[in-house]
Design a protein around this motif. Structure first.
Motif, PDB file in Angstrom:
ATOM      1  N   CYS A  22      -0.955  -2.170   5.009  1.00  0.00           N
ATOM      2  CA  CYS A  22      -1.025  -3.603   4.672  1.00  0.00           C
ATOM      3  C   CYS A  22      -0.020  -4.474   5.424  1.00  0.00           C
ATOM      4  N   CYS A  47       5.533  -4.523   4.181  1.00  0.00           N
ATOM      5  CA  CYS A  47       6.895  -3.977   4.242  1.00  0.00           C
ATOM      6  C   CYS A  47       7.507  -4.067   5.638  1.00  0.00           C
ATOM      7  N   CYS A  98       7.803   1.310   4.759  1.00  0.00           N
ATOM      8  CA  CYS A  98       7.274   2.283   3.790  1.00  0.00           C
ATOM      9  C   CYS A  98       6.975   3.623   4.437  1.00  0.00           C
ATOM     10  N   CYS A 134       0.812  -1.228   0.000  1.00  0.00           N
ATOM     11  CA  CYS A 134       0.000   0.000   0.000  1.00  0.00           C
ATOM     12  C   CYS A 134       0.844   1.276   0.000  1.00  0.00           C
TER      13      CYS A 134
HETATM   14  S1  FES Z   1       2.305  -0.988   5.173  1.00  0.00           S
HETATM   15 FE1  FES Z   1       1.753  -1.464   3.132  1.00  0.00          FE
HETATM   16  S2  FES Z   1       3.628  -1.204   2.060  1.00  0.00           S
HETATM   17 FE2  FES Z   1       4.073  -0.570   4.052  1.00  0.00          FE
END
Ligand code: FES
Ligand code: FES
Length: 164
Positions: free
Chosen positions: A49, A52, A64, A44
């Motif tokens: 999400c 990462c 991220c 995301c």
């Molecule tokens: S929380 Fe989704 S890419 Fe970092």
């Protein structure tokens, strides 16, 4: 016009790195593009999400959402570092054996979250596991096998600790 680069020093998976990066360079991009550690996935890019997720000084963090420059001096563990060159980490084995992944895109994030969680709660019940994983998303599995895997991973880690 590109910004003046800054020097970033970091220990990643036990290895020291020094790189010159722009101040706004994201940690996730730093891992993937500067260090070629592509096991950390980007979904995301908004902290939602969990794909990462890495360990930053031993605690889970969204790579991220962090600038690499802000993590100067940090110790990072990515999915590549949990087992090294040896056999799979017990949490990886449990995910494999429980069929807790399909496309696998979310898996590195789940593994890192699970590793931190089981350190703080080595004998969780299923509700606690579900709660611990609420910030990681999976579009494939329906989560049941992931919860099975974490339950099994906890057992494997407890048994390993007893044998050690
Ligand atoms: S929380 Fe989704 S890419 Fe970092
Ligand atoms: S296994 Fe595909 S997103 Fe989780």
């Amino acid at each position: 016009m590109s910004a003046k680069k800054v020097t970033v020093r970091m220990k990643v998976n036990g290895k020291d790195y020094v790189r010159e990066v722009e101040p706004r360079y994201l940690m996730a991009d730093f891992l993937r593009h500067e260090l070629q550690l592509t096991g950390t996935h980007i979904g995301c890019e908004h902290g939602v999400c969990g794909a990462c997720t890495v360990l930053i000084n031993g605690k889970t963090g969204r790579s991220c959402l962090q600038f690499a420059a802000a993590l100067d001096g940090a110790e990072i563990t990515t999915v590549e570092g949990i087992a090294g060159d040896g056999p799979l980490h017990p949490v990886q084995e449990a995910f494999h054996d429980a069929h807790a992944l399909q496309c696998g895109y979310c898996t590195p994030g789940f593994l890192m979250t699970t590793i931190e969680f089981l350190k703080t709660n080595p004998e969780p019940d299923r509700d606690e596991i579900q709660q611990a994983l609420t910030n990681n998303m999976c579009r494939c599995t329906g989560y049941v096998n992931i919860i099975d895997a974490v339950e099994d991973a906890a057992k494997r880690l407890r048994e390993g600790a007893r044998e050690a």
